[in-house]
Design a protein around this motif. Structure first.
Motif: not given
Length: 333
Positions: A120-146
């Protein structure tokens, strides 16, 4: 990125060591296959606070400029792990298929299994704005950008993340330093703090002039409802319910749900999600399904097992008493 992402010190989200059976049971429960990169870090440490505090992205909250704050990653387990996922999806009205691995209610980072069962891709969930946005194509990509970033508030103080003592909190209360007060509250809520002392300080701060302080107090009380005695909770709720800040009132409603959790609702919830957690006399217990059986568990073991959830709810006991008999003294975790 460092060889290991984990801080060495113990933390609320650090769970018991991961086993292959735990992975298999969790994958069966969710009906998915976990990402290799996620399992790799959990085999080193099953959840906890990480060495980084930021994920750069344009969808970051305004107060954080260009990064999404992230200081922990949940492991595989019940309390404070991803197995409590269904509870948060329900409480914050998020879609099924998201597996939340870091966040605080208003915003989350999640693995997005809504339309797939693996990778799965990694998404950012903003409940107040009611938005779900993809921020990384994979968990590997997420880790490398921390990364490690300083917010403007931290730069003004000249310090990055700090540890705070009970004495520090007392001093900040006396000096009315709101920024330091909030940071100390957050830090202490993750430590082995004296609950009775902390409860008294939280009562005092529940009527603080700063809405930021009051919201943080309400959030912390929601997280530790099961640790506090009813008289303390009732006094806090009396303050929260009079508060004009909507976030405080929201947490008040969530606290009341935990305090007044009907036995009938337990069955509905476990049949829907496959697990539920509650506290009784200072201990935390879990009702969960795996290996084709329903189990009543504590932190370490499944100590009673039954073929159906109905059998468990009718016959399971704690300290020789049926669950129905003790339920008036139970709080949802």
């Amino acid at each position: 990125m460092a060889t290991s992402i984990w801080e060495e010190e113990s933390h609320e989200f650090k769970l018991q060591s991961l086993t292959d059976d735990m992975v298999t049971s969790a994958e069966e429960m969710f009906g998915i296959t976990f990402l290799d990169a996620y399992l790799a870090i959990l085999k080193e440490q099953n959840g906890g606070r990480i060495l980084y505090n930021a994920f750069p992205h344009s969808m970051a909250p305004v107060q954080y400029d260009a990064f999404i704050p992230v200081d922990h990653i949940k492991g595989i387990g019940l309390q404070n792990g991803i197995l409590d996922n269904a509870y948060f999806l329900n409480e914050w009205d998020m879609p099924e298929g998201l597996i939340l691995f870091s966040g605080d209610g208003h915003t989350w980072l999640a693995m997005d299994y809504r339309n797939i069962v693996s990778n799965p891709p990694i998404v950012y969930v903003d409940n107040e704005a009611e938005q779900i946005t993809q921020v990384a194509g994979s968990f590997d990509e997420f880790l490398t950008k921390l990364s490690i970033e300083q917010s403007d508030a931290c730069e003004e103080d000249g310090d990055a993340v700090e540890e705070y003592s009970e004495q520090d909190l007392e001093r900040f209360i006396q000096q009315n330093k709101c920024d330091e007060l909030v940071m100390a509250l957050v830090h202490l809520s993750y430590t082995d703090v004296d609950v009775k002392w902390f409860g008294k300080r939280l009562q005092e701060l529940s009527v603080h002039p700063s809405e930021v302080v009051r919201i943080e107090v309400a959030r912390i009380i929601w997280g530790m409802t099961h640790q506090l005695e009813d008289p303390t909770l009732n006094r806090l709720l009396a303050h929260f319910e009079k508060d004009l800040e909507s976030d405080v009132q929201l947490f008040a409603d969530l606290i009341k749900e935990k305090m007044n959790y009907p036995f009938e609702k337990l069955r509905e919830d476990v049949e829907l999600t496959g697990m539920e957690s509650f506290s009784y006399q200072g201990e935390i217990y879990h009702v969960n399904e795996h290996s084709n059986l329903w189990h009543l568990s504590d932190y370490q073991t499944d100590f009673q097992s039954y073929p159906t959830v109905g059998d468990l709810l009718e016959n399971a006991t704690i300290n020789g008493k049926l669950l129905k008999e003790i339920w008036s003294q139970v709080k949802k975790v």
